[in-house]
Design a protein around this motif. Structure first.
Motif, short mmCIF file in Angstrom:
data_model
loop_
_atom_site.label_atom_id
_atom_site.label_comp_id
_atom_site.label_asym_id
_atom_site.label_seq_id
_atom_site.Cartn_x
_atom_site.Cartn_y
_atom_site.Cartn_z
N ASP A 20 21.82 -78.46 -25.95
CA ASP A 20 22.81 -77.61 -26.14
C ASP A 20 23.08 -76.05 -24.96
O ASP A 20 24.02 -75.86 -25.04
CB ASP A 20 22.49 -77.53 -27.35
N VAL A 21 21.32 -75.86 -25.16
CA VAL A 21 21.74 -74.54 -25.23
C VAL A 21 22.14 -73.95 -23.46
O VAL A 21 23.09 -73.45 -22.54
CB VAL A 21 20.54 -73.26 -24.32
N ALA B 7 25.85 -74.10 -23.59
CA ALA B 7 26.67 -73.15 -24.15
C ALA B 7 26.64 -72.35 -23.00
O ALA B 7 27.73 -71.12 -22.57
CB ALA B 7 26.16 -72.11 -25.08
N THR C 76 25.47 -68.35 -26.87
CA THR C 76 24.85 -68.73 -26.70
C THR C 76 23.51 -68.81 -27.18
O THR C 76 22.70 -69.41 -27.03
CB THR C 76 24.93 -68.97 -25.01
N ALA D 90 22.56 -70.91 -30.25
CA ALA D 90 22.06 -71.73 -29.55
C ALA D 90 20.64 -72.10 -29.51
O ALA D 90 19.73 -73.10 -29.86
CB ALA D 90 23.42 -72.27 -28.56
N ASN E 138 18.05 -73.96 -31.55
CA ASN E 138 17.33 -74.67 -31.24
C ASN E 138 15.73 -74.66 -31.43
O ASN E 138 14.81 -75.28 -30.94
CB ASN E 138 17.87 -75.56 -29.73
#
Length: 441
Positions: free
Chosen positions: A221-222, A225, A248, A251, A255
């Motif tokens: 996910d990171v 981004a 970002t 994100a 997380n």
């Protein structure tokens, strides 16, 4: 321009801070003033003369400290939270840099801290304007304080302050060669600095993953981004890149359950995460990064006793009141790298030091090492081939507090157990580093 003022710390503490007694050793001389660097743009500086039992102030260097943000105040945060003679409770700081240097705090860009603008179009929009503004201030400063013209002058910086410091150093080098500024510029130190924003953002995921702060899902996910930020930078869409940088960060927060960008061993509160929901990226930036530099207690100090002490702050100016506008106007320049400027400084023979906190995330060491290895300076290959040298922590002899590596006019310090604000996290080690850089140790 405000009238020139000189004061003594002890007098202030006795008369302003409600009978809070302090030892006479803190009675060091100070000075402060405003400089109108452009029409409608007023920049504030605050000088502490060195307070050392071993040397006179003229025998010690002058260090200018630049805070990050952009919009973070050096006269406030850097002074009372990191390296100034007193902490925010107005108690003596044992690791203050005034022991080893004269300290010059400047609120820049204009609109930061006690600096202010008279109209909306007077804010800086890029580091070129930031640098030219600072050149005007430095010319005034060294003219008003000619005793500092021959003293070794260093620029130390933190975070976005490093990006500004690099640009300022290059313009200062040119100005000295042209004879328009008289000073003994001796080097620049870039602390956890926003020199190559993309290298920082692209390494957030791997850094957090290897420190067990992201799982596989979070890393994906990171990284996704961060890739969007990379595409925007490569396409020259820098304002969009700044917006995606904020995405970002979001994100990362969701997380990691709110890892602190300034120290990965700490965590942002649930209240902070909840209250940030729905904010635009400018507001998010203030929420995550400017607000910690302008905490309520620090704001009360700066807008109360300190404002009264200084005596030249206009009635309509609130410390930190224009911080939002400072970042908003710089947003299009925020993600632009200045690695080429560092290259030019090194090639010109300027002494450049990079130092970084082991636990910092926003400007993680992995990202710093990436841009350093990309330097085109002729000495970088020899630098990269060197092994680093361990340095004892002055507070705990026998325990490693940092590593360093130096080749010709370039040095890198890896500061252990420190986050983004190294002097706050590892004060003794930061003071020792200052002495090494300024060749006092």
């Amino acid at each position: 321009m405000g009238s020139f003022r000189v004061d003594f710390t002890l007098c202030f503490l006795l008369s302003v801070v409600l009978s809070k007694g302090l030892p006479s050793a803190l009675a060091s001389k100070e000075a402060w003033n405003y400089v109108e660097v452009r029409d409608g743009a007023h920049m504030f500086w605050w000088l502490y003369y060195a307070d050392s039992v071993q040397a006179q102030y003229k025998d010690l260097p002058l260090v200018m400290w630049l805070q990050g943000g952009p919009g973070g105040s050096g006269t406030g945060f850097g002074n009372f939270e990191e390296i100034g003679p007193l902490n925010r409770d107005l108690e003596p700081r044992k690791t203050s840099w005034v022991q080893a240097a004269n300290l010059l705090f400047v609120d820049n860009p204009v609109g930061t801290g006690f600096s202010y603008t008279d109209r909306p179009d007077a804010y800086a929009t890029n580091v070129s304007t930031v640098a030219s503004d600072m050149l005007v201030l430095l010319k005034h400063f060294f003219s008003e304080k000619p005793e500092f013209q021959s003293i070794a002058f260093y620029i130390f910086s933190e975070s976005y302050g490093g990006k500004m410091a690099a640009a300022i150093s290059l313009e200062l080098t040119k100005a000295i060669a042209q004879g328009t500024v008289k000073c003994n510029f001796s080097g620049v130190a870039l602390g956890d600095s926003w020199i190559s924003p993309l290298d920082s953002v692209m390494t957030w995921g791997p850094y957090l993953y290897t420190t067990s702060l992201l799982d596989d899902y979070g890393l994906a996910d990171v990284s996704k981004a961060a890739e969007a930020v990379k595409q925007a930078v490569e396409q020259g869409q820098f304002l969009k890149a700044t917006e995606l940088w904020s995405v970002t960060e979001s994100a990362v927060e969701r997380n990691t359950n709110g890892v602190n960008f300034y120290n990965i061993l700490t965590q942002s509160s649930d209240e902070k995460l909840t209250s940030s929901a729905g904010l635009d990226f400018i507001s998010l930036q203030k929420h995550r990064h400017i607000r910690p530099l302008h905490s309520q207690s620090l704001s009360q100090l700066m807008n109360g006793p300190i404002r009264k002490k200084l005596g030249i702050i206009p009635e309509n100016v609130t410390w930190g009141g224009q911080a939002d506008e400072v970042f908003t106007n710089m947003a299009g320049d925020f993600m632009k790298p200045v690695v080429d400027i560092v290259d030019q400084l090194l090639t010109a023979g300027v002494k450049v030091t990079v130092y970084n906190g082991q636990l910092d995330l926003i400007v993680d060491t992995m990202g710093q090492e990436l841009w350093v290895k990309q330097l085109k300076w002729e000495g970088i290959r020899n630098f990269n081939e060197l092994k680093w040298t361990p340095l004892d922590d002055p507070a705990t002899p026998g325990i490693t507090g940092a590593f360093c590596k130096t080749y010709k006019n370039f040095a890198f310090y890896w500061i252990l157990k420190a986050g983004h604000m190294i002097p706050s996290d590892q004060g003794p080690m930061a003071l020792q580093m200052l002495k090494m850089i300024t060749q006092q140790a």
